[in-house]
Design a protein around this motif. Structure first.
Motif, PDB file in Angstrom:
ATOM      1  N   SER A 167      49.825  32.041  44.096  1.00 25.35           N
ATOM      2  CA  SER A 167      49.151  33.335  44.212  1.00 25.35           C
ATOM      3  C   SER A 167      48.028  33.248  45.237  1.00 25.35           C
ATOM      4  CB  SER A 167      48.566  33.739  42.853  1.00 25.35           C
ATOM      5  OG  SER A 167      49.559  33.741  41.862  1.00 25.35           O
ATOM      6  N   CYS A 168      47.401  34.377  45.507  1.00 27.89           N
ATOM      7  CA  CYS A 168      46.267  34.455  46.427  1.00 27.89           C
ATOM      8  C   CYS A 168      45.028  34.820  45.615  1.00 27.89           C
ATOM      9  CB  CYS A 168      46.533  35.508  47.496  1.00 27.89           C
ATOM     10  SG  CYS A 168      45.154  35.762  48.636  1.00 27.89           S
ATOM     11  N   ALA A 169      43.991  33.976  45.664  1.00 30.70           N
ATOM     12  CA  ALA A 169      42.743  34.232  44.940  1.00 30.70           C
ATOM     13  C   ALA A 169      41.878  35.206  45.733  1.00 30.70           C
ATOM     14  CB  ALA A 169      41.986  32.928  44.719  1.00 30.70           C
ATOM     15  N   VAL A 170      41.462  36.281  45.088  1.00 36.39           N
ATOM     16  CA  VAL A 170      40.542  37.245  45.696  1.00 36.39           C
ATOM     17  C   VAL A 170      39.173  36.975  45.083  1.00 36.39           C
ATOM     18  CG1 VAL A 170      39.990  39.676  46.072  1.00 36.39           C
ATOM     19  CG2 VAL A 170      42.386  38.929  45.975  1.00 36.39           C
ATOM     20  N   LEU A 171      38.286  36.346  45.878  1.00 41.49           N
ATOM     21  CA  LEU A 171      36.977  35.945  45.378  1.00 41.49           C
ATOM     22  C   LEU A 171      36.037  37.140  45.350  1.00 41.49           C
ATOM     23  CD1 LEU A 171      36.610  32.546  47.267  1.00 41.49           C
ATOM     24  CD2 LEU A 171      37.758  33.042  45.105  1.00 41.49           C
ATOM     25  N   LEU A 205      28.167  41.721  42.040  1.00 45.67           N
ATOM     26  CA  LEU A 205      28.480  43.020  42.640  1.00 45.67           C
ATOM     27  C   LEU A 205      28.367  44.136  41.616  1.00 45.67           C
ATOM     28  CD1 LEU A 205      31.675  42.155  44.730  1.00 45.67           C
ATOM     29  CD2 LEU A 205      29.424  42.753  45.635  1.00 45.67           C
ATOM     30  N   HIS A 206      28.033  45.315  42.088  1.00 51.45           N
ATOM     31  CA  HIS A 206      28.035  46.506  41.240  1.00 51.45           C
ATOM     32  C   HIS A 206      29.485  46.792  40.848  1.00 51.45           C
ATOM     33  CE1 HIS A 206      27.838  50.745  40.160  1.00 51.45           C
ATOM     34  NE2 HIS A 206      26.544  50.534  39.935  1.00 51.45           N
ATOM     35  N   VAL A 227      33.202  46.162  42.885  1.00 52.56           N
ATOM     36  CA  VAL A 227      34.312  45.341  42.380  1.00 52.56           C
ATOM     37  C   VAL A 227      35.589  46.174  42.344  1.00 52.56           C
ATOM     38  CG1 VAL A 227      35.228  44.090  40.385  1.00 52.56           C
ATOM     39  CG2 VAL A 227      32.823  43.798  41.046  1.00 52.56           C
ATOM     40  N   LEU A 228      35.491  47.387  41.822  1.00 55.96           N
ATOM     41  CA  LEU A 228      36.658  48.261  41.740  1.00 55.96           C
ATOM     42  C   LEU A 228      37.202  48.586  43.133  1.00 55.96           C
ATOM     43  CD1 LEU A 228      35.446  50.645  38.906  1.00 55.96           C
ATOM     44  CD2 LEU A 228      37.153  48.827  38.726  1.00 55.96           C
ATOM     45  N   LEU A 232      32.454  46.258  33.750  1.00 54.61           N
ATOM     46  CA  LEU A 232      33.339  46.982  34.668  1.00 54.61           C
ATOM     47  C   LEU A 232      33.789  48.311  34.087  1.00 54.61           C
ATOM     48  CD1 LEU A 232      35.875  44.519  36.332  1.00 54.61           C
ATOM     49  CD2 LEU A 232      34.063  45.827  37.421  1.00 54.61           C
ATOM     50  N   SER A 233      34.013  48.331  32.778  1.00 56.97           N
ATOM     51  CA  SER A 233      34.559  49.538  32.167  1.00 56.97           C
ATOM     52  C   SER A 233      33.490  50.581  31.852  1.00 56.97           C
ATOM     53  CB  SER A 233      35.331  49.191  30.894  1.00 56.97           C
ATOM     54  OG  SER A 233      34.457  48.683  29.913  1.00 56.97           O
TER      55      SER A 233
END
Length: 191
Positions: free
Chosen positions: A81-85, A90-91, A95-96, A117-118
């Motif tokens: 897979s590809c890690a998205v750091l 972050l607010h 992030v969203l 986040l929610s």
């Protein structure tokens, strides 16, 4: 100890084979050997692949500096897979936005981060996210919450160890700070 060559995910594997008991990480007064980190990363890679999250899928990594972060990073890489750091400071709105921009299929985070986040959102996760991998911050296996049924996928790479990964394949996605404008996505390869 010899220096690993080839794809990024082979670095930990090489060190774990050469010196499995050698300390690799000290964090919160606990030491982790190369073998321990490799074994935990391999288990996570198998879990990701079993959930249809290997073979180039993008996995968000929103964990604080910890053993969980390092294990997750190598687990993601070993799964193909590809890690998205994503910076945990972050607010939630940022992030969203980054999660949507990078089209992540799952995100590794703590329960507290998931709650943050929610807050103020109608949904509990970023759009398109199929799974949450929730870490307790104490080095235990993550609890996986399936949000939607995974896509039908079969990994071309088999189970784990980054076998068959091309050095040109996407390994990590990071975002610039955006100090001179909007943050930019930067993609790093395995080689």
């Amino acid at each position: 100890m010899r220096l690993a060559t080839g794809v990024l995910s082979e670095i930990l594997t090489s060190h774990a084979k050469d010196a499995p008991d050698r300390p690799a990480l000290a964090f919160d007064e606990k030491q982790y050997s190369y073998g321990q980190i490799h074994n935990a990363a391999t288990r996570l890679a198998r879990t990701l692949q079993s959930a249809g999250l290997g073979d180039g899928r993008r996995i968000g990594l929103l964990l604080p500096n910890s053993a969980d972060f390092l294990i997750s990073l190598f687990g993601i890489l070993n799964a193909g897979s590809c890690a998205v750091l994503l910076n945990p400071l972050l607010h939630p709105r940022e992030v969203l936005a980054f999660a949507e921009d990078s089209e992540i299929a799952a995100i590794c985070l703590t329960r507290e981060q998931a709650t943050r986040l929610s807050e103020g959102q109608h949904e509990t996760s970023p759009p398109g996210v199929e799974h949450l991998l929730l870490f307790d911050g104490r080095g235990a296996e993550p609890k996986i919450e399936r949000l939607v049924e995974p896509m039908e996928t079969t990994s071309r790479h088999g189970i784990c160890a980054g076998a068959g990964l091309s050095p040109e394949r996407d390994a990590m996605t990071i975002y610039t700070s955006g100090t001179t404008g909007a943050p930019n996505r930067v993609v790093l390869s395995h080689g």
